[in-house]
Motif scaffolding. Sequence first.
Motif, PDB file in Angstrom:
ATOM      1  N   LYS A  96      44.039  42.156  35.115  1.00 43.53           N
ATOM      2  CA  LYS A  96      42.755  41.983  34.456  1.00 43.53           C
ATOM      3  C   LYS A  96      41.641  41.719  35.446  1.00 43.53           C
ATOM      4  O   LYS A  96      40.499  42.153  35.261  1.00 43.53           O
ATOM      5  CB  LYS A  96      42.855  40.844  33.448  1.00 43.53           C
ATOM      6  N   GLU A  97      41.942  41.019  36.562  1.00 47.77           N
ATOM      7  CA  GLU A  97      40.897  40.614  37.488  1.00 47.77           C
ATOM      8  C   GLU A  97      41.093  41.147  38.905  1.00 47.77           C
ATOM      9  O   GLU A  97      40.225  40.952  39.752  1.00 47.77           O
ATOM     10  CB  GLU A  97      40.818  39.073  37.542  1.00 47.77           C
ATOM     11  N   THR A  98      42.223  41.797  39.190  1.00 51.62           N
ATOM     12  CA  THR A  98      42.491  42.217  40.566  1.00 51.62           C
ATOM     13  C   THR A  98      42.955  43.665  40.636  1.00 51.62           C
ATOM     14  O   THR A  98      43.564  44.192  39.689  1.00 51.62           O
ATOM     15  CB  THR A  98      43.560  41.330  41.217  1.00 51.62           C
ATOM     16  N   ILE A  99      42.649  44.276  41.784  1.00 54.20           N
ATOM     17  CA  ILE A  99      43.179  45.596  42.140  1.00 54.20           C
ATOM     18  C   ILE A  99      43.710  45.492  43.557  1.00 54.20           C
ATOM     19  O   ILE A  99      42.988  45.077  44.471  1.00 54.20           O
ATOM     20  CB  ILE A  99      42.122  46.703  42.053  1.00 54.20           C
ATOM     21  N   ILE A 100      44.975  45.860  43.754  1.00 53.00           N
ATOM     22  CA  ILE A 100      45.578  45.852  45.083  1.00 53.00           C
ATOM     23  C   ILE A 100      46.116  47.250  45.354  1.00 53.00           C
ATOM     24  O   ILE A 100      46.982  47.745  44.621  1.00 53.00           O
ATOM     25  CB  ILE A 100      46.726  44.813  45.178  1.00 53.00           C
ATOM     26  N   CYS A 101      45.591  47.891  46.411  1.00 57.63           N
ATOM     27  CA  CYS A 101      45.996  49.247  46.770  1.00 57.63           C
ATOM     28  C   CYS A 101      46.636  49.229  48.147  1.00 57.63           C
ATOM     29  O   CYS A 101      46.076  48.622  49.083  1.00 57.63           O
ATOM     30  CB  CYS A 101      44.808  50.190  46.769  1.00 57.63           C
ATOM     31  N   VAL A 102      47.768  49.920  48.281  1.00 59.68           N
ATOM     32  CA  VAL A 102      48.483  49.973  49.552  1.00 59.68           C
ATOM     33  C   VAL A 102      48.662  51.430  49.958  1.00 59.68           C
ATOM     34  O   VAL A 102      49.179  52.231  49.170  1.00 59.68           O
ATOM     35  CB  VAL A 102      49.855  49.272  49.453  1.00 59.68           C
ATOM     36  N   GLY A 103      48.221  51.757  51.202  1.00 58.13           N
ATOM     37  CA  GLY A 103      48.444  53.096  51.743  1.00 58.13           C
ATOM     38  C   GLY A 103      47.585  54.173  51.131  1.00 58.13           C
ATOM     39  O   GLY A 103      47.931  55.357  51.201  1.00 58.13           O
TER      40      GLY A 103
ATOM     41  N   ASN B  75      33.979  45.471  35.064  1.00 60.69           N
ATOM     42  CA  ASN B  75      33.181  44.324  35.492  1.00 60.69           C
ATOM     43  C   ASN B  75      34.011  43.067  35.681  1.00 60.69           C
ATOM     44  O   ASN B  75      33.619  42.161  36.413  1.00 60.69           O
ATOM     45  CB  ASN B  75      32.070  44.052  34.474  1.00 60.69           C
ATOM     46  N   GLU B  76      35.154  42.983  35.008  1.00 64.65           N
ATOM     47  CA  GLU B  76      35.978  41.780  35.099  1.00 64.65           C
ATOM     48  C   GLU B  76      36.713  41.685  36.436  1.00 64.65           C
ATOM     49  O   GLU B  76      37.215  40.620  36.801  1.00 64.65           O
ATOM     50  CB  GLU B  76      37.010  41.739  33.966  1.00 64.65           C
ATOM     51  N   ILE B  77      36.786  42.778  37.165  1.00 66.50           N
ATOM     52  CA  ILE B  77      37.513  42.771  38.433  1.00 66.50           C
ATOM     53  C   ILE B  77      36.700  41.988  39.465  1.00 66.50           C
ATOM     54  O   ILE B  77      35.551  42.301  39.754  1.00 66.50           O
ATOM     55  CB  ILE B  77      37.762  44.201  38.948  1.00 66.50           C
ATOM     56  N   ASN B  78      37.309  40.935  40.032  1.00 70.72           N
ATOM     57  CA  ASN B  78      36.624  40.143  41.055  1.00 70.72           C
ATOM     58  C   ASN B  78      37.349  40.149  42.394  1.00 70.72           C
ATOM     59  O   ASN B  78      36.923  39.476  43.335  1.00 70.72           O
ATOM     60  CB  ASN B  78      36.411  38.710  40.576  1.00 70.72           C
ATOM     61  N   SER B  79      38.462  40.909  42.471  1.00 70.36           N
ATOM     62  CA  SER B  79      39.224  40.972  43.719  1.00 70.36           C
ATOM     63  C   SER B  79      39.704  42.399  43.955  1.00 70.36           C
ATOM     64  O   SER B  79      40.377  42.975  43.088  1.00 70.36           O
ATOM     65  CB  SER B  79      40.425  40.016  43.646  1.00 70.36           C
ATOM     66  N   LEU B  80      39.316  42.960  45.120  1.00 68.80           N
ATOM     67  CA  LEU B  80      39.726  44.324  45.479  1.00 68.80           C
ATOM     68  C   LEU B  80      40.348  44.295  46.867  1.00 68.80           C
ATOM     69  O   LEU B  80      39.715  43.852  47.836  1.00 68.80           O
ATOM     70  CB  LEU B  80      38.528  45.272  45.461  1.00 68.80           C
ATOM     71  N   SER B  81      41.599  44.761  46.975  1.00 65.79           N
ATOM     72  CA  SER B  81      42.314  44.787  48.255  1.00 65.79           C
ATOM     73  C   SER B  81      42.758  46.207  48.554  1.00 65.79           C
ATOM     74  O   SER B  81      43.449  46.829  47.736  1.00 65.79           O
ATOM     75  CB  SER B  81      43.531  43.859  48.223  1.00 65.79           C
ATOM     76  N   MET B  82      42.334  46.713  49.716  1.00 65.11           N
ATOM     77  CA  MET B  82      42.738  48.044  50.180  1.00 65.11           C
ATOM     78  C   MET B  82      43.398  47.843  51.542  1.00 65.11           C
ATOM     79  O   MET B  82      42.713  47.614  52.548  1.00 65.11           O
ATOM     80  CB  MET B  82      41.523  48.966  50.312  1.00 65.11           C
TER      81      MET B  82
END
Length: 520
Positions: free
Chosen positions: A37-44, A54-61
């Motif tokens: 609901k609040e995070t997206i974590i992408c690998v590779g 809009n609810e996403i407050n954390s993005l990891s690439m």
Amino acid sequence: MTSSEQWLALSVALLCFYAGAECKRNFKCPSGCTCTKETIICVGTAQIPRTIPNEINSLSMVNGSIAEITEGMFSLMPSLQLLLLNANSLTTIKDDAFSGLPHLEYLSLANNKMRFLPRDLFFDLDSLLELDLRGNSFQCICENKWLMTWLKNTNATVSDVFCAGPNDMKGKRLNDLPIPPGECISTDFVRHQSIPVQAMSADIFSFKEDIYIALAAPNTNSCVIMEWDHIEMNFRKFDNITGKSVVGCKSVLIENHVLILVTQLFGGSHIYKFDDQQNKFTKFQTVEVFNISKPNDIEVFQIENDWYFVIVDSSKAGISTLYKWMDQPERNETGFYSYQFLHEWFRDTDAEFVEVDGKSYLILISRSQPPVIYLWNKSTLKFVLHSEIPNVDDVVAVKAFRVEGDLYLAMTCYIGDSKVLKWANKQFTEIQALPSRGAMILQPFTFSDRHYLALGSDYSFTQIYLWDVETKTFHKFKDIYVQSPRSFTVLTNDRRNFIFSPSFKGKSMVFEHIFVDLSL
């Protein structure tokens, strides 16, 4: 509120609600990513999502192949509080890449391939609490000066950042490095004006708070006088002294006389005086040139209270001659008259007057003989042959200059290397050779505390050399283009600095000397 206004407000609210719901419904977690609901974590992965809810407050690439972050890439993600871009292939981040992130608290750019960051990259991140820049290849040079300053002043917690280069900085902490004033200030020469006059020489002089330049223009058989326009900030035509194959124009200001010495291949040489009533130069004197066959240079100087000039003769049959100013109206002698014959039959090309160790010297150079030095004899009031300068051949020009009180000569050689010599132990000794095929002028000049040499050739760009205070030699600085330059004359006016270069085969050029902040 009327009933119609109430319905309108309700309709807008419902539209926004369903649009948001539709956005959520249409958002699909990108391939290679894990979404909550609040995070997206992408690998590779190789791309950053263009939009997120809009609810996403954390993005990891992480561990991807993202090479560049463009301007405004995160502008549609205003709710982000954490942004990780670790272990990608980042080499470039554009200006304003992180604009539109007012709530960002944690940013990591660790373990990438960045060498530089654009100026003020983090200045809009008002909420930033922590920044990780470890594992990059930052170069501790002027382009990153802003980052060094920012690291010293920021309230955010920043991991230790170490220099990857240059070699003398490698391994040092970026935020520990001193930033000396002026360290990242360089200079440049930018074209200011081109003048459609082909000229052999240029001589700048001042009179009544105005600045003029005299150009010897053999192609038009004239000495062109130009005046500096303080409004337009360039040179404009002022007067034209016509002659026959003019090869030299030299100014001299004696008491209330403004004189121009004009040497010619044919028709003798003459002196022109400025006439206030006519506002132009008129003929004042015909110079005795019985022993002058091929004038090549004029050197004007003063010894004690007396004025002199030398006409350098470059023919096999001529004699370089010294002239002295005589002001004896009772004998009808007001002007320059021949005073001493110097070098005979040596094809002299240039002369330079210098004063050092309390003595006056005149240096004459030649294309067929080693340069010779004359010493002024205070008893006889004449020059006597003093010495030669060995191991310098085929010299076409000589110019004297000083650096930190020491006297140097710049000798231009058409074939072989031009030379820089230093006065020490009562003689000139070579300290540097500069490759100079086809060179016609090696001109020293100084602006502020920067000392330059301009090496002008008929076959290549003009090379500008800059004095290195540590090695005490000149290093190549930059190239400028002037077709067949014959001199470089300094002009300082209206708090601006210029060099004027006459061209023998093209347009004469004016360049402005400017300061450049390399950290910008």
